[in-house]
Design a protein around this motif. Structure first.
Motif, short mmCIF file in Angstrom:
data_model
loop_
_atom_site.label_atom_id
_atom_site.label_comp_id
_atom_site.label_asym_id
_atom_site.label_seq_id
_atom_site.Cartn_x
_atom_site.Cartn_y
_atom_site.Cartn_z
N ILE A 114 4.56 -3.58 -8.91
CA ILE A 114 3.64 -3.76 -7.78
C ILE A 114 2.65 -4.88 -8.07
O ILE A 114 2.37 -5.72 -7.20
CB ILE A 114 2.90 -2.44 -7.49
CG1 ILE A 114 3.89 -1.37 -7.03
CG2 ILE A 114 1.84 -2.64 -6.43
CD1 ILE A 114 3.27 0.00 -6.86
N VAL A 115 2.09 -4.90 -9.28
CA VAL A 115 1.12 -5.93 -9.64
C VAL A 115 1.76 -7.31 -9.60
O VAL A 115 1.15 -8.29 -9.16
CB VAL A 115 0.52 -5.64 -11.03
CG1 VAL A 115 -0.34 -6.81 -11.51
CG2 VAL A 115 -0.32 -4.37 -10.98
N LYS A 116 3.01 -7.42 -10.04
CA LYS A 116 3.71 -8.70 -10.01
C LYS A 116 3.89 -9.19 -8.57
O LYS A 116 3.66 -10.37 -8.27
CB LYS A 116 5.06 -8.58 -10.70
CG LYS A 116 5.82 -9.88 -10.79
CD LYS A 116 7.14 -9.72 -11.54
CE LYS A 116 7.89 -11.05 -11.62
NZ LYS A 116 9.19 -10.89 -12.34
N TYR B 265 -3.64 9.35 0.97
CA TYR B 265 -2.55 8.37 1.09
C TYR B 265 -2.80 7.50 2.31
O TYR B 265 -3.31 7.98 3.33
CB TYR B 265 -1.19 9.07 1.20
CG TYR B 265 -0.86 9.93 0.00
CD1 TYR B 265 -0.57 9.35 -1.23
CD2 TYR B 265 -0.85 11.32 0.10
CE1 TYR B 265 -0.28 10.12 -2.33
CE2 TYR B 265 -0.56 12.11 -1.00
CZ TYR B 265 -0.28 11.51 -2.21
OH TYR B 265 0.01 12.27 -3.31
N PHE B 266 -2.40 6.25 2.21
CA PHE B 266 -2.67 5.29 3.29
C PHE B 266 -1.59 5.34 4.37
O PHE B 266 -1.90 5.45 5.56
CB PHE B 266 -2.77 3.88 2.70
CG PHE B 266 -3.08 2.82 3.72
CD1 PHE B 266 -4.26 2.86 4.44
CD2 PHE B 266 -2.20 1.78 3.97
CE1 PHE B 266 -4.56 1.90 5.39
CE2 PHE B 266 -2.48 0.81 4.92
CZ PHE B 266 -3.66 0.87 5.62
N CYS C 253 0.83 -1.21 0.00
CA CYS C 253 0.00 0.00 0.00
C CYS C 253 0.86 1.26 0.00
O CYS C 253 0.49 2.28 -0.61
CB CYS C 253 -0.94 -0.01 1.20
SG CYS C 253 -2.26 -1.24 1.10
N GLY C 254 2.01 1.20 0.68
CA GLY C 254 2.94 2.33 0.63
C GLY C 254 3.48 2.55 -0.77
O GLY C 254 3.65 3.69 -1.23
N VAL D 128 -8.77 -1.09 -2.65
CA VAL D 128 -9.03 0.34 -2.84
C VAL D 128 -7.76 1.06 -3.32
O VAL D 128 -7.81 1.92 -4.22
CB VAL D 128 -9.55 0.97 -1.54
CG1 VAL D 128 -9.63 2.48 -1.65
CG2 VAL D 128 -10.91 0.39 -1.19
N GLN D 129 -6.61 0.71 -2.76
CA GLN D 129 -5.36 1.33 -3.17
C GLN D 129 -5.05 1.05 -4.64
O GLN D 129 -4.55 1.92 -5.35
CB GLN D 129 -4.22 0.82 -2.29
CG GLN D 129 -4.19 1.39 -0.89
CD GLN D 129 -3.78 2.84 -0.86
OE1 GLN D 129 -4.61 3.74 -0.77
NE2 GLN D 129 -2.49 3.09 -0.94
N SER D 130 -5.31 -0.18 -5.09
CA SER D 130 -5.04 -0.51 -6.49
C SER D 130 -5.94 0.28 -7.45
O SER D 130 -5.53 0.60 -8.56
CB SER D 130 -5.23 -2.01 -6.72
OG SER D 130 -6.58 -2.40 -6.51
N LEU D 131 -7.15 0.60 -7.01
CA LEU D 131 -8.07 1.38 -7.85
C LEU D 131 -7.69 2.85 -7.91
O LEU D 131 -8.16 3.57 -8.79
CB LEU D 131 -9.50 1.23 -7.34
CG LEU D 131 -10.11 -0.17 -7.49
CD1 LEU D 131 -11.47 -0.23 -6.80
CD2 LEU D 131 -10.24 -0.56 -8.96
#
Length: 287
Positions: free
Chosen positions: A149-151, A109-110, A64-65, A218-221
């Motif tokens: 990040i997706v990997k 930001y998270f 998430c960071g 939510v972070q990915s969106l």
């Protein structure tokens, strides 16, 4: 461990976990040996589940960071290109002063915080490039960051989806039986407190798994949202075409799953609580 220490509090020669043995387990030295073995087993089981959950929390927090960093980079891709193209520091400082921090979106930001670029000695440490090429490079860097990040999320999901399935089943059965035992048995005050503590910890663990799964989703969106926050209409036509190619990938959510059956999110939290209550009602009707 509190459950295991109950015999010491009540001053009785009982084992933390009631089991049948083909010998008298309350004899001297035998009881102490069995008590030590059960305490050791309970501690190891707690460490296994605790470490597995702890690594899950840490990895998702780190991811998430990274999404926060990507969100900030995409939102400010034009400013990054201007910095890399060698725009004068005075012009960049003027743009920094024009930013109204009071109007910034809250909780965007998270785990991170957005800060201004340090413009001291900027011309000495950067190689000047064409603004158009600098914009392409900044955008490509964001795309590579997103791919990385997706990997990592894919590898994490492949590793944790069997664990999430086991945890979901365990917490469903555990919640059902804890409530059933609490309602249908008359235990001592200390054991009632242990049951309440066990129930509270199970609910906390369930909330942690589902909440962090929801946060990751939510972070990915937010990646797609960040694309629209930059001044994309000022970009060249070929760069906007690259954005259109990247957009369908950015709007695809990253989600932790329970063995590919269902996502670990707030909907899963409600489903587990509903299933546990249904099983509890069934057990109540059979007794």
């Amino acid at each position: 461990m509190v459950w295991g220490l109950t015999p010491l509090f009540v001053h009785q020669r009982i084992l933390p976990v009631e089991c049948w043995y083909p010998f008298d387990e309350k004899r001297k030295y035998v009881y102490e040996t069995l008590y030590f073995i059960q305490i050791l087993a309970q501690g190891q089981i707690g460490q296994v589940f605790g470490n597995g959950s702890g690594v899950y929390v840490v990895l998702i927090t780190l991811i998430c960071g990274q999404y926060d960093i990507l969100f900030c980079s995409l939102k400010n891709v034009l400013y990054t290109a201007e910095i890399n193209s060698g725009v004068s520091a005075e012009l960049l400082r003027g743009k920094q002063l024009a930013v109204d921090k009071e109007k910034e979106e809250l909780n965007q930001y998270f785990v991170s915080k957005e800060t201004f670029e340090n413009l001291d000695n900027l011309d000495q440490r950067l190689v000047k490039r064409n603004l158009r090429n600098a914009t392409k490079d900044a955008l490509n860097e964001c795309i590579r960051h997103h791919q990385g990040i997706v990997k990592v999320c894919t590898l994490l999901e492949e590793f944790y989806n069997p664990f999430c399935l086991v945890k979901s089943l365990q917490m469903t059965v555990q919640l059902c039986f804890l409530v059933f035992v609490s309602v249908n048995t008359t235990a001592s005050v200390l054991k009632s407190l242990n049951l309440a503590q066990y129930l509270f910890m199970t609910l906390c663990e369930l909330f942690i798994f589902t909440y962090l799964g929801q946060v990751l989703k939510v972070q990915s969106l937010k990646t797609a949202d960040a694309l629209f926050r930059c001044d994309w209409y000022l970009l060249d036509l070929d760069i906007r075409k690259n954005l259109l190619i990247f957009l369908p990938i950015a709007i695809r959510p990253v989600q932790m799953t329970s063995a590919k059956f269902s996502g670990m999110d707030t909907q899963r939290l409600r489903a587990i609580l509903t299933q546990a209550f249904s099983f509890f009602t069934l057990l109540q009707s059979l007794t």
